[in-house]
Structure formats: C-alpha cells, structure tokens
Design a protein around this motif. Sequence first.
Motif, PDB file in Angstrom:
ATOM      1  N   LEU A 166      32.542  46.172  41.984  1.00 55.27           N
ATOM      2  CA  LEU A 166      31.738  46.667  40.861  1.00 55.27           C
ATOM      3  C   LEU A 166      31.096  45.516  40.096  1.00 55.27           C
ATOM      4  CD1 LEU A 166      33.961  49.561  39.493  1.00 55.27           C
ATOM      5  CD2 LEU A 166      31.593  49.768  40.224  1.00 55.27           C
ATOM      6  N   LEU A 167      31.861  44.454  39.842  1.00 58.25           N
ATOM      7  CA  LEU A 167      31.320  43.300  39.129  1.00 58.25           C
ATOM      8  C   LEU A 167      30.179  42.647  39.903  1.00 58.25           C
ATOM      9  CD1 LEU A 167      34.622  41.725  37.761  1.00 58.25           C
ATOM     10  CD2 LEU A 167      32.783  42.765  36.417  1.00 58.25           C
ATOM     11  N   ASN A 168      30.200  42.761  41.224  1.00 54.60           N
ATOM     12  CA  ASN A 168      29.129  42.224  42.057  1.00 54.60           C
ATOM     13  C   ASN A 168      27.973  43.210  42.226  1.00 54.60           C
ATOM     14  OD1 ASN A 168      30.292  39.707  42.510  1.00 54.60           O
ATOM     15  ND2 ASN A 168      31.523  40.486  44.194  1.00 54.60           N
ATOM     16  N   GLY A 169      28.092  44.416  41.643  1.00 54.01           N
ATOM     17  CA  GLY A 169      26.988  45.362  41.640  1.00 54.01           C
ATOM     18  C   GLY A 169      27.012  46.393  42.751  1.00 54.01           C
ATOM     19  N   TYR A 170      28.163  46.614  43.380  1.00 54.27           N
ATOM     20  CA  TYR A 170      28.261  47.592  44.457  1.00 54.27           C
ATOM     21  C   TYR A 170      28.972  48.848  43.976  1.00 54.27           C
ATOM     22  CZ  TYR A 170      26.924  43.839  47.604  1.00 54.27           C
ATOM     23  OH  TYR A 170      26.248  42.835  48.227  1.00 54.27           O
ATOM     24  N   TYR A 171      28.505  50.001  44.437  1.00 60.03           N
ATOM     25  CA  TYR A 171      29.117  51.290  44.127  1.00 60.03           C
ATOM     26  C   TYR A 171      30.373  51.436  44.972  1.00 60.03           C
ATOM     27  CZ  TYR A 171      29.199  56.346  43.236  1.00 60.03           C
ATOM     28  OH  TYR A 171      29.537  57.618  42.858  1.00 60.03           O
ATOM     29  N   VAL A 172      31.479  51.923  44.386  1.00 60.26           N
ATOM     30  CA  VAL A 172      32.753  51.929  45.105  1.00 60.26           C
ATOM     31  C   VAL A 172      33.341  53.313  45.362  1.00 60.26           C
ATOM     32  CG1 VAL A 172      33.400  49.621  44.338  1.00 60.26           C
ATOM     33  CG2 VAL A 172      34.083  51.594  42.978  1.00 60.26           C
ATOM     34  N   ASN A 173      32.742  54.373  44.861  1.00 61.47           N
ATOM     35  CA  ASN A 173      33.310  55.702  45.103  1.00 61.47           C
ATOM     36  C   ASN A 173      33.165  56.087  46.569  1.00 61.47           C
ATOM     37  OD1 ASN A 173      33.636  55.575  42.377  1.00 61.47           O
ATOM     38  ND2 ASN A 173      32.638  57.498  41.929  1.00 61.47           N
ATOM     39  N   SER A 174      34.057  56.962  47.024  1.00 66.56           N
ATOM     40  CA  SER A 174      34.075  57.294  48.451  1.00 66.56           C
ATOM     41  C   SER A 174      32.855  58.110  48.883  1.00 66.56           C
ATOM     42  CB  SER A 174      35.358  58.041  48.802  1.00 66.56           C
ATOM     43  OG  SER A 174      35.455  59.222  48.033  1.00 66.56           O
ATOM     44  N   THR A 175      32.347  58.983  48.015  1.00 65.04           N
ATOM     45  CA  THR A 175      31.162  59.758  48.371  1.00 65.04           C
ATOM     46  C   THR A 175      29.968  59.284  47.545  1.00 65.04           C
ATOM     47  OG1 THR A 175      31.769  61.452  46.768  1.00 65.04           O
ATOM     48  CG2 THR A 175      32.438  61.826  49.035  1.00 65.04           C
TER      49      THR A 175
ATOM     50  N   SER B 202      23.869  56.122  35.360  1.00 67.51           N
ATOM     51  CA  SER B 202      23.008  54.935  35.337  1.00 67.51           C
ATOM     52  C   SER B 202      22.701  54.439  36.740  1.00 67.51           C
ATOM     53  CB  SER B 202      23.674  53.825  34.529  1.00 67.51           C
ATOM     54  OG  SER B 202      24.913  53.459  35.121  1.00 67.51           O
ATOM     55  N   LEU B 203      23.439  54.915  37.703  1.00 71.56           N
ATOM     56  CA  LEU B 203      23.248  54.527  39.097  1.00 71.56           C
ATOM     57  C   LEU B 203      21.816  54.789  39.562  1.00 71.56           C
ATOM     58  CD1 LEU B 203      25.322  53.631  41.360  1.00 71.56           C
ATOM     59  CD2 LEU B 203      25.100  55.951  42.161  1.00 71.56           C
ATOM     60  N   TYR B 204      21.215  55.869  39.076  1.00 74.68           N
ATOM     61  CA  TYR B 204      19.856  56.227  39.488  1.00 74.68           C
ATOM     62  C   TYR B 204      18.809  55.250  38.957  1.00 74.68           C
ATOM     63  CZ  TYR B 204      21.853  60.511  41.278  1.00 74.68           C
ATOM     64  OH  TYR B 204      22.590  61.409  41.989  1.00 74.68           O
ATOM     65  N   ALA B 205      19.174  54.417  37.992  1.00 72.39           N
ATOM     66  CA  ALA B 205      18.272  53.391  37.474  1.00 72.39           C
ATOM     67  C   ALA B 205      18.553  52.035  38.120  1.00 72.39           C
ATOM     68  CB  ALA B 205      18.417  53.290  35.957  1.00 72.39           C
ATOM     69  N   GLY B 206      19.382  52.027  39.168  1.00 71.47           N
ATOM     70  CA  GLY B 206      19.703  50.776  39.850  1.00 71.47           C
ATOM     71  C   GLY B 206      20.777  49.974  39.144  1.00 71.47           C
ATOM     72  N   MET B 207      21.536  50.622  38.269  1.00 73.36           N
ATOM     73  CA  MET B 207      22.581  49.949  37.493  1.00 73.36           C
ATOM     74  C   MET B 207      23.964  50.447  37.932  1.00 73.36           C
ATOM     75  SD  MET B 207      20.499  48.194  35.757  1.00 73.36           S
ATOM     76  CE  MET B 207      21.151  47.456  34.297  1.00 73.36           C
ATOM     77  N   ILE B 208      24.990  49.681  37.559  1.00 71.12           N
ATOM     78  CA  ILE B 208      26.387  50.012  37.857  1.00 71.12           C
ATOM     79  C   ILE B 208      27.184  49.855  36.570  1.00 71.12           C
ATOM     80  CG2 ILE B 208      28.461  49.116  39.009  1.00 71.12           C
ATOM     81  CD1 ILE B 208      26.851  50.511  40.996  1.00 71.12           C
ATOM     82  N   GLU B 209      28.116  50.776  36.342  1.00 75.10           N
ATOM     83  CA  GLU B 209      29.044  50.641  35.221  1.00 75.10           C
ATOM     84  C   GLU B 209      30.313  51.422  35.519  1.00 75.10           C
ATOM     85  OE1 GLU B 209      27.857  52.425  31.475  1.00 75.10           O
ATOM     86  OE2 GLU B 209      26.695  53.934  32.531  1.00 75.10           O
TER      87      GLU B 209
ATOM     88  N   SER C 133      31.074  46.786  31.971  1.00 77.12           N
ATOM     89  CA  SER C 133      29.866  47.213  31.271  1.00 77.12           C
ATOM     90  C   SER C 133      28.717  47.374  32.265  1.00 77.12           C
ATOM     91  CB  SER C 133      29.499  46.179  30.207  1.00 77.12           C
ATOM     92  OG  SER C 133      29.260  44.928  30.829  1.00 77.12           O
ATOM     93  N   ILE C 134      27.642  47.962  31.767  1.00 80.15           N
ATOM     94  CA  ILE C 134      26.490  48.232  32.632  1.00 80.15           C
ATOM     95  C   ILE C 134      25.873  46.918  33.087  1.00 80.15           C
ATOM     96  CG2 ILE C 134      24.835  48.417  30.740  1.00 80.15           C
ATOM     97  CD1 ILE C 134      23.693  50.882  32.337  1.00 80.15           C
ATOM     98  N   ARG C 135      25.529  46.874  34.377  1.00 80.60           N
ATOM     99  CA  ARG C 135      24.946  45.673  34.985  1.00 80.60           C
ATOM    100  C   ARG C 135      24.066  46.095  36.145  1.00 80.60           C
ATOM    101  NH1 ARG C 135      29.280  42.233  35.404  1.00 80.60           N
ATOM    102  NH2 ARG C 135      30.194  43.508  33.811  1.00 80.60           N
ATOM    103  N   GLU C 136      23.251  45.158  36.598  1.00 76.77           N
ATOM    104  CA  GLU C 136      22.344  45.467  37.701  1.00 76.77           C
ATOM    105  C   GLU C 136      23.123  45.659  38.994  1.00 76.77           C
ATOM    106  OE1 GLU C 136      18.321  43.626  39.710  1.00 76.77           O
ATOM    107  OE2 GLU C 136      18.958  42.949  37.743  1.00 76.77           O
ATOM    108  N   GLY C 137      22.767  46.704  39.732  1.00 76.96           N
ATOM    109  CA  GLY C 137      23.443  47.005  40.983  1.00 76.96           C
ATOM    110  C   GLY C 137      22.737  46.383  42.175  1.00 76.96           C
ATOM    111  N   GLN C 138      23.393  46.451  43.318  1.00 70.74           N
ATOM    112  CA  GLN C 138      22.848  45.901  44.557  1.00 70.74           C
ATOM    113  C   GLN C 138      22.102  46.972  45.363  1.00 70.74           C
ATOM    114  OE1 GLN C 138      22.968  42.711  45.487  1.00 70.74           O
ATOM    115  NE2 GLN C 138      24.114  42.134  43.669  1.00 70.74           N
TER     116      GLN C 138
END
Length: 172
Positions: free
Chosen positions: A34-43, A116-123, A130-135
């Motif tokens: 998550l800190l590196n900007g990757y989504y971690v949920n299984s689905t 926020s995932l739909y805006a290219g962010m991860i939190e 906190s909210i940060r830019e995703g990969q």
Amino acid sequence: DSDSQFLENVLASSAQHFAQKNREQTINRMKARLLNGYYVNSTPPAGYKYVKGHGKVLVRDEPLASIVKDALEGFASGRFGSKGELRLFLQDQPEFPKNNKGEVTHERVDVLLKQSLYAGMIEAPAWDISIREGQHEGLISYETYLKIQNILTEGKRVSNRADIKEDFALRG
C-alpha cells in the motif's frame, strides 16, 4: 498424564505463535505494498482487473471502466442529481455487476462514489495509511474525485426524476 498434557499445551502454544507471526508478516507486507501505491484487496473494484506485473497490478477492464468513468463524471458534473439517479443509470447498464437479485444497491453506489482508487490514489485509513498516488491508472481526475466528495459532504438532497427514461431522452 501430566507429561502428555504439557506436551499438548506446548504444541498448541507453538502453533498459535506461528499463526500470529504469519498474520503479522502478511499485514506488514500488505502495508508495504500500500505504501508503494499498490491495491492489496483480493478482488479488484468494478472497472479494474488484475494482471501480473510487480505482483498483481490493477489495469482498466473495458467496457466496465468506461461505464464507471461515465457514472462518476456524470455525478460530479450534476448530470445525475442524486445517488438514486446514479443507481438507476448503473442498473440500466448490462455490463455493470449486480447482486444476486439483479440489482445495483445504494451501498454499492456509496462505495463507488467514495473510493479514491478511481482517481488513481490509494489509502487505507484502518492501517493509518494516508491518501497517496497509486501505481494504477485512474478512471477520473483527482479534481473530479474531490468534487464528488464535496457534493457528498454538502448533503444536498434531490429527488429522483421519474421521467428519465428512453422515452424522455432530452431530459436530465
């Protein structure tokens, strides 16, 4: 006897310790991703799918991604006056996933609007991340996401129009 009970307790405590240690390591790895900007949920969320890259990486899943983008931008622009109208729009999209009754629920719309995932962010507030830019590529801009959040916090209530259907194409 007492020796076999002691041995059983030691083995049970050892198994519990290994299970707790495994849980800690898994959570730490998920937090690091998550800190590196990757989504971690299984689905993956609606509009995305996983592909192999640096682990599992989110990419757009068409045509669902375009439907989600249209829905979110429509809500931000005021094309959909309420969450109920947005729900009806999603209900009419055959590609959008429905529940086992074949419906899009109000809760599903709430999750869609607040992610926020739909805006290219991860939190991950539960893990103090906190909210940060995703990969991954966002479906909407961050400004559009903030506009949606402002609309939701203002709490304006607009009743659903009963006449937004194919017969009334120019309304709304």
